[in-house]
Scaffold this motif. Structure first.
Motif, mmCIF file in Angstrom:
data_model
loop_
_atom_site.group_PDB
_atom_site.id
_atom_site.type_symbol
_atom_site.label_atom_id
_atom_site.label_comp_id
_atom_site.label_asym_id
_atom_site.label_seq_id
_atom_site.Cartn_x
_atom_site.Cartn_y
_atom_site.Cartn_z
ATOM 1 N N ASP A 1 58.036 38.590 28.637
ATOM 2 C CA ASP A 1 58.041 37.132 28.595
ATOM 3 C C ASP A 1 56.740 36.572 28.060
ATOM 4 O O ASP A 1 56.724 35.555 27.396
ATOM 5 C CB ASP A 1 58.280 36.583 29.992
ATOM 6 C CG ASP A 1 59.687 36.895 30.458
ATOM 7 O OD1 ASP A 1 60.588 36.799 29.613
ATOM 8 O OD2 ASP A 1 59.862 37.241 31.621
ATOM 9 N N GLU A 2 55.684 37.257 28.384
ATOM 10 C CA GLU A 2 54.400 36.781 27.889
ATOM 11 C C GLU A 2 54.381 36.736 26.381
ATOM 12 O O GLU A 2 53.853 35.838 25.776
ATOM 13 C CB GLU A 2 53.280 37.696 28.375
ATOM 14 C CG GLU A 2 52.862 37.389 29.794
ATOM 15 C CD GLU A 2 51.892 38.421 30.307
ATOM 16 O OE1 GLU A 2 51.267 39.090 29.487
ATOM 17 O OE2 GLU A 2 51.784 38.532 31.532
ATOM 18 N N GLU B 1 56.887 36.318 24.451
ATOM 19 C CA GLU B 1 57.675 35.204 23.932
ATOM 20 C C GLU B 1 56.922 33.886 24.025
ATOM 21 O O GLU B 1 56.931 33.096 23.100
ATOM 22 C CB GLU B 1 58.985 35.113 24.710
ATOM 23 C CG GLU B 1 60.007 36.087 24.160
ATOM 24 C CD GLU B 1 61.172 36.240 25.093
ATOM 25 O OE1 GLU B 1 61.249 35.513 26.085
ATOM 26 O OE2 GLU B 1 62.002 37.105 24.819
ATOM 27 N N THR B 2 56.277 33.658 25.145
ATOM 28 C CA THR B 2 55.531 32.404 25.264
ATOM 29 C C THR B 2 54.408 32.368 24.252
ATOM 30 O O THR B 2 54.121 31.334 23.684
ATOM 31 C CB THR B 2 54.912 32.237 26.655
ATOM 32 O OG1 THR B 2 54.829 33.485 27.259
ATOM 33 C CG2 THR B 2 55.657 31.271 27.483
ATOM 34 N N LEU C 1 55.358 31.240 20.896
ATOM 35 C CA LEU C 1 55.534 29.801 20.768
ATOM 36 C C LEU C 1 54.193 29.081 20.827
ATOM 37 O O LEU C 1 53.946 28.155 20.071
ATOM 38 C CB LEU C 1 56.434 29.301 21.899
ATOM 39 C CG LEU C 1 56.790 27.843 21.801
ATOM 40 C CD1 LEU C 1 57.592 27.594 20.553
ATOM 41 C CD2 LEU C 1 57.577 27.419 23.006
ATOM 42 N N GLY D 1 51.385 30.317 20.137
ATOM 43 C CA GLY D 1 50.549 30.711 19.015
ATOM 44 C C GLY D 1 49.358 31.532 19.417
ATOM 45 O O GLY D 1 48.635 31.204 20.343
ATOM 46 N N ALA D 2 49.171 32.626 18.722
ATOM 47 C CA ALA D 2 47.915 33.372 18.736
ATOM 48 C C ALA D 2 47.535 33.986 20.059
ATOM 49 O O ALA D 2 46.420 34.415 20.236
ATOM 50 C CB ALA D 2 46.780 32.501 18.260
ATOM 51 N N GLY D 3 48.438 34.026 20.980
ATOM 52 C CA GLY D 3 48.182 34.834 22.155
ATOM 53 C C GLY D 3 47.202 34.260 23.141
ATOM 54 O O GLY D 3 46.701 34.977 23.983
ATOM 55 N N MET D 4 46.911 33.003 23.074
ATOM 56 C CA MET D 4 46.058 32.416 24.091
ATOM 57 C C MET D 4 46.862 32.276 25.379
ATOM 58 O O MET D 4 48.045 31.956 25.349
ATOM 59 C CB MET D 4 45.580 31.043 23.631
ATOM 60 C CG MET D 4 44.646 30.377 24.586
ATOM 61 S SD MET D 4 43.832 28.992 23.794
ATOM 62 C CE MET D 4 42.906 28.324 25.140
ATOM 63 N N HIS D 5 46.218 32.554 26.455
ATOM 64 C CA HIS D 5 46.908 32.455 27.723
ATOM 65 C C HIS D 5 46.558 31.129 28.388
ATOM 66 O O HIS D 5 45.403 30.741 28.414
ATOM 67 C CB HIS D 5 46.494 33.619 28.616
ATOM 68 C CG HIS D 5 47.227 33.651 29.909
ATOM 69 N ND1 HIS D 5 48.467 34.203 30.023
ATOM 70 C CD2 HIS D 5 46.907 33.176 31.124
ATOM 71 C CE1 HIS D 5 48.867 34.064 31.271
ATOM 72 N NE2 HIS D 5 47.944 33.446 31.958
ATOM 73 N N PHE D 6 47.587 30.472 28.925
ATOM 74 C CA PHE D 6 47.355 29.194 29.584
ATOM 75 C C PHE D 6 47.713 29.320 31.055
ATOM 76 O O PHE D 6 48.883 29.383 31.404
ATOM 77 C CB PHE D 6 48.201 28.091 28.948
ATOM 78 C CG PHE D 6 47.900 27.880 27.501
ATOM 79 C CD1 PHE D 6 46.828 27.120 27.103
ATOM 80 C CD2 PHE D 6 48.692 28.463 26.531
ATOM 81 C CE1 PHE D 6 46.547 26.933 25.773
ATOM 82 C CE2 PHE D 6 48.414 28.282 25.198
ATOM 83 C CZ PHE D 6 47.342 27.524 24.807
ATOM 84 N N PRO D 7 46.724 29.353 31.909
ATOM 85 C CA PRO D 7 47.036 29.502 33.329
ATOM 86 C C PRO D 7 47.870 28.339 33.869
ATOM 87 O O PRO D 7 48.553 28.489 34.864
ATOM 88 C CB PRO D 7 45.662 29.529 33.993
ATOM 89 C CG PRO D 7 44.687 29.801 32.929
ATOM 90 C CD PRO D 7 45.280 29.288 31.660
ATOM 91 N N LEU E 1 50.281 26.874 32.327
ATOM 92 C CA LEU E 1 51.620 26.849 31.741
ATOM 93 C C LEU E 1 52.689 26.938 32.820
ATOM 94 O O LEU E 1 53.702 26.252 32.773
ATOM 95 C CB LEU E 1 51.750 28.003 30.753
ATOM 96 C CG LEU E 1 53.112 28.198 30.118
ATOM 97 C CD1 LEU E 1 53.416 27.052 29.185
ATOM 98 C CD2 LEU E 1 53.171 29.499 29.364
#
Lengths: 467, 906
Positions: free
Chosen positions: A31-32, A34-35, A38, A40-46, A48
């Motif tokens: 799932d990570e 896939e998010t 969307l 973009g570029a693999g930044m993680h948003f805590p 989200l």
């Protein structure tokens, strides 16, 4: 993920667990991905997760238990941030339930969270004491074996902080011999670190003994026993520390104590090798302390000047603002080589480039003296080399009217040195110089007059006069 | 400068981020930083424990921040100054190689300066209410995740997946902006259409006046409803051209819309525009005075200069009206710095940057403004040289800018520093060396020598294994911490913030963070302020602000030759939403509006440690700016016994546990809040872009009203008025209610039955009762009552529905309304009540009625009207309804909430 190491081979060992059957799984990455596509570029948003939850799109709905535990966790964190230790402890008591979570990923992560928050509560709680902390740490070590080494190390540091050296040492010895599951490289490093800390503790005992020894008379009956002790310790320590300091990293306290012991026993070559490796190994970060330790060692050994200059040259490239640079300048000034004399000027200019050094009166004094000397020695080109890259910002950085006023008010000696440099570099029309010249000072009057003459003679602005 | 004698042990690994095999040695507990290794003498360790663990706690004076209220009392204290629109200094000749073009005098209009109200004739302040207008512009929270995300299934997933709801959005778009969607196509076709028809066919069925048709397609839908003009010729045309028009328009639009949605979603996830913060504190002549500089106005395009007086132990006083400068773009960042007694102010907008200088009268005068073509992302003022700035743009260029010398491009690289990242966000700041800048992007921070050869430099921070970064970690903010030139921390420290952690990096030891701490903020950390130490105790407070309003206060220590560390556990400060209890009780709608307003993202943070000699204890005043344009302030005091908490050993319970906030709201605070709220509510919400159609309820209701009593008519009037104003209908508005039908009697429970039965049985009629009871439950005896009541209810509802359909069709973005889904959807008008079948038949020809009816029957009940599905085929409820309405409806534009699924027939 904070948990190091691979987890797939471990079964959870959790006290009070009702369900052992579930294999531990790593976090689902599907799932990570896939998010991230969307977003973009693999930044993680805590944050989200909360966004998604407000929309309440399908997904595996959180169970009541999970909801309760996550609410409890946020209460603990909130209480901690408000310094409500008692309240945090009460919430924490309830949070232990999370160890029975049926979600294996959470269950696996729980001990680490509990250790972090729990140790923090116990560290600051007004009614907690070392015994409570010890009990908690001992329990936590055995819940979720993954953290045994880390918790042991932190526990030992805690004890060390509270001055309980013996307990800390015992803790580290236990951790050192601990074996479980497969050996990973990360665990290897941790064990090395634990051994090194043990070595450090031994060093503390050793240096204590050494102090005793220095107080004792050689004829004292206890002398031999203590001396024996001192020797024994050294042998153990060197074994413990030397393994770690070969791994790239910042190991200042270990290197320092190791070298001190080697030096004490006369192993100068060994000490120098350790320090040289620490300073010049490419894999290590460019730690200024490594060079400083090496320089100090060479200084203690009364090494030749050229050797010390070469060490400081590298330090100069890394930290041109270090206070050793003034020592470097003196070394260069005393050197016979002309290029060293030029470097000596460069070093002084370099020190004064930095914001933290602008009020360093020694540096200004050195520069004023050395500038005059250089100009008298017909090396105008050296000065101009340095000045060319600075002439568009030094005047407003150092020699502005504002600084003239405030320097004179705060430190007249500094103002005089600066004024002299300003006069030499910018000519007698310079505002800083003029301002200081105008001030009427009884003691400094003569000095200012002398300064005025020198400026007239040597200022680089009108070089014809100086020849 | 001294370098720490002995650094904290740390493993140094190179490599990409998220390597799981590295033990994280920076254990990220706050107490770990308090630990000290005993230095060479082990005896020190015992003393070490004492001086380190000071439990520093700042106590807020009030449970939450208070809104800024300019007072009139202080007006006389300050001489009425005026802002001069100083003749801007002519910009230096632009350097051709730079990407930025300096604006000439005339283009200063882009950031044009207008006279402040005080300057124009020194008019006295008109009224206190007016002076707060800046805080009461209508606030639109904007798009939320709810608007963007698909609310569909995806069960059986461990974690919910993020899917943008393009279908929903495109259907809304086609409804709301039919003109935009179809007009260009109509125009295109108009040019290429041959107006030749075959003569043999019957003209009636095949030939349409194409010109007219296409003009119609040119789409103004003058009556707001796409059904409004559903005519024969359009229908025919839609049958002919449907296959072509439908696909091309839809696919094109969908593509564009998807792009836009992705953009909006990204913005929602991380709105980087206000990185650094748009609120600044400018110190004044004396320590008591100062100015807050912040943008105001709905578009944040008015720069305000609010004078503030700080008094010891008292809340700050805001003097008079703020001076204003109108700009032509939203202000994103406001930076201020005092170097060598000269105070400068730098402002960044999306595509412009400008510098002001504070003169002797403490009035700002513009030095220079410039345009950044690719968009500016960061601006910073040099702490070393007066008038020097660093700006960076989305093109990857960083320039050193000084009004005297113009621009100097220092660095340019469209690629990111460490690894490839799509973000074009860049940042630049200064270092301890006035000629070395830091250049940052999402992947790292680099030090660049402006005098060295271009392109080279040392990496100061790398998102990777060196700092044991997590997977997906990115830099959100970097800041040079040497601005406050105190002796506490060396002037070589840089702050780097990511979503998870905070790093302190020393520029003398690049790549290895001196300190790492997990901040755990649930929103992007875009604001940070390092404050001077409140007393010579050498602990500097560092304020962190999340965009969601969370505030944290850390204490940094690292004097002399010791390693920088956290002194004491971090602390959270109250956020604006904590002030909700200070406001009076409100009606739900206003309460919601207030809540939304308090929840607006934080876009600015400023803090002052007033260096007041008269103050007994040091204080700290914190100002924050919200995206709605509100300035809130909060006072903090260090807790009195904080120094001796641990040293004095265990104490009694009452003493040690009374950690609960002792602060409470004073009547003055609540009065201030009410005053602020009054000003907020005084300004009516801006009328929505789209105005609701007015329907002919007068005609319809006329006959009904006549039949009713006079009292009833009044009530309707009140009701109508209340709905038109969008306020809550109160009981007293309705006057005395007619004897309403009593509520349905409660279903008699088993107990009642039992007692009833017992009573009957006692009287000897038990058997008869049983018979009766059986008959009642099985037979239809009780049935008629309920349906009757229901019909009455529904008719009242439908009446109110006629009168103000706008309630249903309110645009979703209007802040006044709760989310549209939360509103009860009034049922559509049962057509039989107000329309004749003739009217219905007008719109839809006979041959399509059945089709339409079938279609309507398939509409989902919650979207369509329940009434429609049940109406006879001839009535064609909704189309008729709108047909009727068109005669009275003004021109509609903007968005309209669709009532039906879109039918793209044409």
């Amino acid at each position: 993920m904070l948990m190091g190491g691979r987890s797939s081979n471990f079964k959870p060992f959790v006290i009070g667990m009702s369900d052992f059957s579930e294999e531990l799984k790593g976090p689902v990455t599907d799932d990570e991905v896939e998010t991230s596509v969307l977003t973009g570029a693999g930044m993680h948003f805590p944050w989200l997760q909360t966004y998604v939850e407000t929309v309440a799109i399908g997904g595996k709905r959180k169970k009541d238990f999970a909801q309760t535990t996550s609410a409890c966790l946020s209460f603990v964190q909130e209480a901690l941030l408000k310094h409500q230790w008692q309240q945090a402890a009460e919430y924490m008591y309830s949070y232990f339930q999370t160890l029975e979570d049926s979600d294996s990923y959470k269950r696996q992560a729980a001990p680490e969270i509990i250790w972090k928050l729990g140790s923090e509560i116990l560290f600051y709680h007004p009614k907690s004491n070392v015994e409570t902390f010890n009990t908690f740490a001992d329990r936590m070590k055995n819940i979720g074996v993954m953290n045994y080494l880390k918790i042991s190390l932190q526990h030992a540091l805690y004890l060390l902080h509270h001055g309980m050296l013996e307990d800390a040492k015992r803790n580290l010895s236990e951790a050192e011999t601990w074996r479980h599951g497969e050996n990973t490289s990360s665990r290897g490093i941790l064990i090395n670190l634990i051994q090194a800390y043990k070595g450090l503790l031994q060093y503390y005992t050793w240096s204590k003994k050494k102090m005793e020894l220095s107080k004792l008379d050689k004829d004292d009956y206890a002398y031999n026993a203590v001396a024996q002790d001192v020797f024994n310790h050294s042998w153990k320590t060197s074994a413990n520390i030397s393994a770690l300091i070969k791994i790239p990293g910042v190991w200042d306290p270990f290197v320092k104590s190791y070298v001190e012991m080697l030096e004490f026993y006369g192993d100068r070559d060994g000490a120098q090798e350790v320090l040289t490796n620490y300073a010049y190994d490419e894999k290590f970060p460019s730690n200024p302390n490594a060079h400083i330790y090496l320089y100090n060692f060479l200084k203690r050994q009364k090494a030749p000047r050229s050797k010390m200059i070469s060490v400081l040259k590298i330090l100069y490239q890394i930290v041109p603002s270090h206070k050793l640079m003034l020592e470097f300048h003196t070394l260069l000034r005393k050197s016979e080589k002309e290029e060293h004399h030029k470097l000596g000027l460069e070093v002084l200019f370099g020190v004064l480039d930095f914001a933290g050094c602008t009020k360093n009166i020694t540096a200004w004094k050195y520069l004023a003296k050395y500038l005059k000397k250089t100009l008298m020695g017909n090396h105008l080109a050296w000065v101009q080399d340095e000045w060319n890259s600075r002439k568009n910002w030094w005047p407003s950085f150092h020699f502005s009217y504002f600084w003239a006023k405030s320097d004179w008010k705060e430190d007249t000696a500094l103002a005089c040195e600066k004024a002299f440099v300003a006069g030499l570099l910018l000519g007698k029309g310079c505002r800083y110089f003029r301002y200081i010249l105008k001030q009427d000072h009884q003691i400094l009057g003569k000095k200012i007059k002398r300064m005025k003459r020198s400026v007239k003679k040597y200022s680089i602005v009108n070089p014809r006069l100086s020849y | 400068m001294d370098f720490p004698h002995s650094l904290r042990p740390a493993l140094f690994m190179t490599g990409p981020l998220g390597l799981s095999d590295i033990p994280d040695l920076s254990f990220m507990c706050s107490w770990q930083h308090a630990l000290t290794l005993p230095e060479t003498q082990p005896q020190n360790s015992e003393n070490g424990a004492l001086h380190v663990t000071k439990d520093l706690l700042w106590e807020p004076a009030t449970p939450g921040p208070l809104p800024m209220l300019p007072s009139l009392i202080g007006e006389s204290l300050i001489p009425p100054g005026s802002f001069h629109t100083a003749p801007p200094i002519l910009p230096a000749a632009p350097t051709p190689e730079t990407f930025l073009s300096l604006l000439s005098l005339c283009s200063l209009r882009a950031l044009g300066c207008l006279q402040s109200p005080r300057a124009s004739g020194c008019t006295p302040v008109p009224s206190p209410a007016l002076s707060v207008t800046s805080s009461s512009d209508p606030w639109d929270p904007g798009l939320t995740a709810r608007d963007l995300l698909f609310r569909g299934g995806y069960r059986y997933r461990r974690r919910p997946r993020v899917v943008l709801d393009v279908t929903e959005q495109i259907s809304r778009f086609l409804w709301d902006h039919g003109d935009v969607a179809f007009a260009p196509l109509g125009k295109l076709m108009l040019e290429n259409f041959k107006l030749e028809g075959a003569g043999s066919r019957t003209k009636k069925t095949t030939v349409v006046s194409v010109k007219k048709l296409l003009q119609d397609l040119g789409g103004h839908q003058p009556w707001g409803c796409p059904w409004a003009y559903l005519s024969n010729r359009q229908r025919r045309f839609s049958i002919l051209g449907g296959p072509i028009l439908g696909t091309s328009v839809a696919s094109h639009l969908a593509e564009l819309l998807h792009e836009e949605l992705v953009l909006r979603w990204e913005q929602l996830l991380l709105d980087e525009a206000c990185t650094g913060g748009a609120l600044a504190w400018v110190p004044g002549r004396t320590p008591q005075f100062g100015q807050l500089v912040y943008p105001a106005g709905g578009a944040l395009d008015r720069l305000h200069f609010q004078e503030v007086v700080l008094s010891p132990g008292d809340s700050p006083q805001f003097l008079g009206n703020p001076g204003r400068i109108q700009l032509q773009g939203p202000v994103r960042q406001v930076v201020t710095c005092t170097v060598q007694g000269e105070t400068l102010l730098a402002v960044r907008s999306d595509y412009h940057c400008a510098v002001w200088k504070f003169g002797k009268q403490w009035q700002p005068s513009l030095l220079q403004a410039m345009q950044v073509e690719k968009g500016a992302t960061g601006i910073s003022l040099s702490p070393h040289l007066p008038g020097e700035l660093a700006i960076c743009s989305r093109s990857g260029a960083v320039c050193l800018w000084s009004p005297e010398d113009g621009l100097q491009q220092v660095y340019k690289d469209p690629e990111t520093l460490v690894f490839r990242d799509s973000s074009s966000w860049r940042w630049a700041d200064f270092t301890a060396h006035p000629r070395v800048l830091t250049v940052g992007d999402r992947t790292g921070v680099k030090m660049v020598d402006t005098q060295g050869p271009p392109g080279c430099g040392l990496l100061l921070f790398r998102v990777g294994a060196e700092a044991s970064c997590q997977k997906g970690e990115r830099v959100l903010l970097t800041q040079y911490l040497g601005h406050s030139s105190s002796e506490c921390l060396p002037p070589t420290l840089h702050l780097v913030c990511t979503q998870f952690s905070l790093y302190l990096v020393d520029e003398r030891l690049p790549l290895v963070p001196m300190l790492k701490w997990n901040h755990g903020l649930p929103s992007p950390l875009l604001l940070a302020r390092l404050l001077p130490p409140p007393r010579p105790g050498c602990v500097q407070p560092l304020l962190l602000g999340g965009q969601g309003g969370q505030l944290q206060l850390l204490h940094l220590a690292g004097e002399g030759a010791s390693v920088p560390r956290l002194a004491g556990p971090p602390q959270s400060l109250p956020s604006r939403t904590d002030s909700l209890p200070a406001f009076p009780l409100l009606e739900p709608k206003i309460q919601w509006r207030l809540q939304e307003r308090l929840k607006a993202p934080t876009i600015g943070l400023a803090a002052v440690v007033p260096p007041l000699p008269s103050a007994p204890t040091p204080g700290l005043v914190l100002f924050q700016l919200s995206a709605a344009g509100d300035v809130f302030y909060q006072q903090l005091r260090p807790q009195a016994d904080s120094d001796h908490r641990r040293d004095s050993g265990p104490r009694s319970d009452t003493e040690s546990d009374c950690r609960a906030p002792t602060a409470s709201w004073t009547s003055q605070d609540t009065a201030g809040c009410s005053q602020w709220l009054k000003a907020l509510l005084k300004v009516p919400l801006a009328p929505p872009v789209w105005t609701a159609p007015t329907f002919t309820h007068r005609q319809l209701l006329g006959s009904i009203e006549l039949r009713r009593e006079e009292e009833e008519g009044q009530r309707l009037d009140v009701l109508r008025k209340a709905m038109a104003q969008g306020r809550l209908l109160l009981q007293r508005d309705l006057g005395s209610l007619p004897a309403a039908e009593p509520p349905p009697a409660p279903e008699s429970g088993p107990e009642d039955k039992l007692s009833e039965r017992l009573g009957e049985a006692w009287a000897g009629r038990g058997a008869a009762w049983w018979e009766r009871q059986q008959g009642r439950t099985s037979g239809p005896g009780r049935q008629p009552r309920r349906p009757k009541r229901r019909t009455q209810l529904s008719s009242t509802f439908s009446l109110s529905g006629h009168m103000d359909p706008s309630e249903d069709t309110s645009p979703p973005h209007s802040p006044e309304w709760p989310p549209a889904d939360a509103l009860p959807q009034p049922p559509m008008t049962p057509p039989s009540q107000e329309l004749t079948p003739d009217a219905c038949a007008q719109g839809v020809p006979a041959e399509r009625r059945q089709m339409l009816h079938d279609y309507m029957a398939k509409l989902p009940p919650q979207r369509g009207t329940p009434g429609c599905a049940t109406t006879p085929p001839s009535s064609q409820a909704s189309s008729v309804w709108t047909t009727r309405s068109q005669q009275h409806t003004p021109i509609l534009s903007g968005s309209q909430r669709p009532r039906k699924k879109p039918r793209m027939g044409f």
